[in-house]
Design a protein around this motif. Structure first.
Motif, mmCIF file in Angstrom:
data_model
loop_
_atom_site.group_PDB
_atom_site.id
_atom_site.type_symbol
_atom_site.label_atom_id
_atom_site.label_comp_id
_atom_site.label_asym_id
_atom_site.label_seq_id
_atom_site.Cartn_x
_atom_site.Cartn_y
_atom_site.Cartn_z
ATOM 1 N N LEU A 342 -46.389 11.804 3.164
ATOM 2 C CA LEU A 342 -45.360 12.588 2.488
ATOM 3 C C LEU A 342 -45.528 12.596 0.971
ATOM 4 C CD1 LEU A 342 -42.297 11.442 4.617
ATOM 5 C CD2 LEU A 342 -43.525 13.623 4.772
ATOM 6 N N LYS A 343 -45.935 11.472 0.375
ATOM 7 C CA LYS A 343 -46.044 11.396 -1.077
ATOM 8 C C LYS A 343 -47.149 12.279 -1.640
ATOM 9 C CE LYS A 343 -43.988 6.872 -1.987
ATOM 10 N NZ LYS A 343 -44.222 5.487 -2.497
ATOM 11 N N GLN A 344 -48.096 12.665 -0.792
ATOM 12 C CA GLN A 344 -49.185 13.509 -1.266
ATOM 13 C C GLN A 344 -48.702 14.898 -1.673
ATOM 14 O OE1 GLN A 344 -52.903 13.548 0.921
ATOM 15 N NE2 GLN A 344 -52.379 11.639 1.969
ATOM 16 N N PHE A 345 -47.506 15.291 -1.227
ATOM 17 C CA PHE A 345 -47.029 16.646 -1.467
ATOM 18 C C PHE A 345 -45.900 16.699 -2.492
ATOM 19 C CE2 PHE A 345 -48.887 16.327 2.726
ATOM 20 C CZ PHE A 345 -49.807 17.358 2.689
ATOM 21 N N ILE A 346 -45.676 15.586 -3.168
ATOM 22 C CA ILE A 346 -44.688 15.559 -4.242
ATOM 23 C C ILE A 346 -45.391 15.893 -5.552
ATOM 24 C CG2 ILE A 346 -43.072 14.121 -5.523
ATOM 25 C CD1 ILE A 346 -42.646 12.474 -3.011
ATOM 26 N N GLY A 347 -44.928 16.938 -6.204
ATOM 27 C CA GLY A 347 -45.552 17.359 -7.454
ATOM 28 C C GLY A 347 -44.552 18.037 -8.367
ATOM 29 N N PRO A 348 -44.976 18.378 -9.572
ATOM 30 C CA PRO A 348 -44.052 18.974 -10.550
ATOM 31 C C PRO A 348 -43.658 20.405 -10.232
ATOM 32 C CG PRO A 348 -46.291 18.903 -11.407
ATOM 33 C CD PRO A 348 -46.315 18.144 -10.119
ATOM 34 N N HIS A 349 -44.444 21.105 -9.405
ATOM 35 C CA HIS A 349 -44.110 22.494 -9.074
ATOM 36 C C HIS A 349 -44.731 22.837 -7.724
ATOM 37 C CE1 HIS A 349 -48.241 23.649 -10.164
ATOM 38 N NE2 HIS A 349 -48.081 22.897 -11.236
ATOM 39 N N ILE A 350 -44.257 23.911 -7.116
ATOM 40 C CA ILE A 350 -44.668 24.252 -5.756
ATOM 41 C C ILE A 350 -46.093 24.786 -5.686
ATOM 42 C CG2 ILE A 350 -42.305 24.702 -4.995
ATOM 43 C CD1 ILE A 350 -42.851 27.683 -5.313
ATOM 44 N N TRP A 351 -46.653 25.172 -6.824
ATOM 45 C CA TRP A 351 -48.000 25.751 -6.811
ATOM 46 C C TRP A 351 -49.082 24.730 -7.156
ATOM 47 C CZ3 TRP A 351 -48.338 30.222 -4.521
ATOM 48 C CH2 TRP A 351 -47.229 31.074 -4.507
ATOM 49 N N GLN A 352 -48.706 23.471 -7.266
ATOM 50 C CA GLN A 352 -49.691 22.451 -7.576
ATOM 51 C C GLN A 352 -50.763 22.402 -6.488
ATOM 52 O OE1 GLN A 352 -48.111 18.539 -8.080
ATOM 53 N NE2 GLN A 352 -50.102 17.556 -8.290
ATOM 54 N N LYS A 353 -52.012 22.367 -6.893
ATOM 55 C CA LYS A 353 -53.105 22.307 -5.923
ATOM 56 C C LYS A 353 -53.137 20.921 -5.279
ATOM 57 C CE LYS A 353 -56.146 25.854 -7.819
ATOM 58 N NZ LYS A 353 -57.519 26.189 -8.292
ATOM 59 N N ILE A 354 -53.128 20.904 -3.963
ATOM 60 C CA ILE A 354 -53.111 19.646 -3.219
ATOM 61 C C ILE A 354 -54.162 19.713 -2.125
ATOM 62 C CG2 ILE A 354 -51.746 18.141 -1.713
ATOM 63 C CD1 ILE A 354 -49.227 19.280 -3.075
ATOM 64 N N LYS A 355 -54.953 18.682 -2.018
ATOM 65 C CA LYS A 355 -55.887 18.543 -0.897
ATOM 66 C C LYS A 355 -55.535 17.266 -0.171
ATOM 67 C CE LYS A 355 -60.779 18.187 0.380
ATOM 68 N NZ LYS A 355 -60.687 19.183 1.468
ATOM 69 N N PHE A 356 -55.164 17.387 1.074
ATOM 70 C CA PHE A 356 -54.730 16.236 1.857
ATOM 71 C C PHE A 356 -55.827 15.185 1.940
ATOM 72 C CE2 PHE A 356 -54.678 14.311 6.183
ATOM 73 C CZ PHE A 356 -53.601 13.473 5.979
#
Length: 453
Positions: A342-356
């Motif tokens: 769950l913590k991998q998807f916490i960021g400052p904005h919804i468009w932050q690039k995330i790779k699981f």
């Protein structure tokens, strides 16, 4: 419009029922998440059943169509798409923001309204009849759906809300929610997933106002149905609606996945959109289906009270988009309570690039099960539902390894391979053995098979 409309999967109704009166009330989302580490030791149908189910504050009498299990009911009300920073919430918010920003009404306010809190319990009329799905269509069978009774069910698609929302006077809306279908077991299929429905209706002026010399063009005619249009639509209207729909969705996918995205359209058939298409995107060299869409059946639009308008509808799966965008390999992970996920998807904005980043890859444990089928009363979806009920999210995949017909008795035997793997910890052979033994015993008791254990 249900994602890709995979309605033709046909299975057999499981006898799995609810143990003593189940109560799943409308508890706030943040307090309704169950741990994926809980492992049921017995089949849910082993306890006595009551005659009613109380769900989200309402009671539903059970009948011969009731086939929803406690395992499935435990998911109702989780609303992962509304849980802040969850990957499904991120996808939903990205789509919302795109529509809010790029499609405005006359006064500069968002054209599309969003509904993400509609009840997942719908009537059969909402789920099928309002969408013009024929009485004998395979998608209605209880083998593919979760019914509370003959009149009520857990929605199989967010399209179940189309008629009501149009009837309320809406011309443009997005509907988001959890949907429920009995299905196979692997890393991309789960009996509960999440969809987003999009609908847009056009008046004659709205559709033709930007067309040079379009004053004489009409939405409707008395013609003939062809592969390219409905009998009541003019070809000019259909072409413009189709162009608008494809343009809207291409822009959406490009906005989510970035410039340079390759998109292609595949003609297909949906029961209540015509003409209709599936969108495929090329992601990392592989073509993937991401949504289904089409020109709405005018009979549906007319019956909802918008007789002077023509429209389109689309349906996309949030899990499908999130798995591609964030490189999430297993659909079970969306239900994880593990903070490492769950913590991998916490960021400052919804468009932050995330790779699981994968959690530790725990080893699988594999067990096979073989049995003789009970004449014509068996279907694979029954068995999959039973396995899911007992093993829950410890079941990674179920594969039919072998099908054998005895040359003399004509009896048919199935052999399945069940792959057990916990997404967050190592399983022991002892706990898997107990679960597997429970599956064997329950298959004999609930499905009437003859074990070859």
């Amino acid at each position: 419009m249900a994602m890709l409309w995979k309605f033709m999967r046909v299975a057999k109704y499981s006898k799995t029922a609810l143990s003593s009166k189940v109560k799943v009330r409308g508890i706030p989302t943040h307090s309704r998440h169950s741990s994926s580490k809980s492992v049921p030791s017995d089949f849910a149908a082993s306890a006595p059943c009551s005659n009613t189910v109380e769900l989200l504050g309402k009671s539903y009498p059970q009948d011969d169509y009731s086939n929803v299990t406690e395992k499935i009911l435990s998911k109702v009300g989780k609303n992962l798409h509304n849980r802040k920073h969850h990957p499904l919430w991120l996808i939903k918010e990205q789509v919302k923001e795109h529509f809010y920003k790029h499609y405005l009404g006359r006064r500069g306010t968002p054209l599309f309204s969003v509904y993400d809190g509609l009840s997942p319990v719908v009537t059969v009329q909402q789920n099928f009849d309002s969408l013009l799905i024929p009485q004998n269509h395979a998608s209605r069978r209880k083998e593919d759906n979760y019914y509370l009774n003959r009149d009520h069910m857990l929605r199989a698609h967010t399209s179940a809300h189309q008629w009501d929302l149009i009837h309320s006077g809406l011309d443009a809306f997005l509907a988001v929610g959890d949907v429920y279908r009995r299905d196979t077991i692997d890393n991309t299929h789960y009996p509960v997933f999440h969809q987003m429905e999009g609908v847009r209706l056009f008046s004659c002026h709205e559709l033709f106002s930007s067309i040079k010399d379009g004053e004489g063009l009409q939405l409707f005619e008395q013609g003939h149905r062809t592969a390219h249009k409905q009998e009541c639509h003019t070809m000019e209207a259909v072409r413009l609606v189709e162009f608008n729909l494809k343009q809207v969705l291409t822009k959406l996918m490009t906005h989510i996945f970035g410039d340079g995205l390759q998109v292609r359209w595949v003609d297909c058939y949906f029961p209540f959109t015509h003409p209709s298409f599936e969108m495929e995107i090329n992601f990392q060299g592989e073509w993937m289906e991401v949504l289904g869409c089409g020109v709405m059946e005018q009979q549906l639009v007319n019956s909802a009270g918008a007789q002077d308008k023509i429209g389109w509808a689309f349906g996309l799966g949030l899990e499908r988009l999130a798995m591609i965008l964030y490189d999430i390999p297993d659909i079970r992970l969306f239900w994880s309570e593990d903070e490492r996920f769950l913590k991998q998807f916490i960021g400052p904005h919804i468009w932050q690039k995330i790779k699981f980043q994968p959690l530790s890859r725990y080893p699988p444990l594999i067990n096979d099960i073989s049995f003789w089928l009970p004449s014509e009363t068996y279907s694979q979806n029954d068995f999959y539902d039973l396995v899911r009920t007992i093993g829950g999210d410890l079941i990674e995949k179920v594969v039919l390894l072998d099908e054998f017909a005895h040359p003399k008795t004509k009896k048919v035997s199935h052999c399945y391979r069940i792959i057990y793997r916990h997404p967050e910890r190592t399983l022991t052979q002892d706990e898997v053995h107990r679960i597997h033994q429970s599956i064997e015993e329950s298959a004999v008791r609930e499905l009437g098979v003859e074990g070859r254990f």
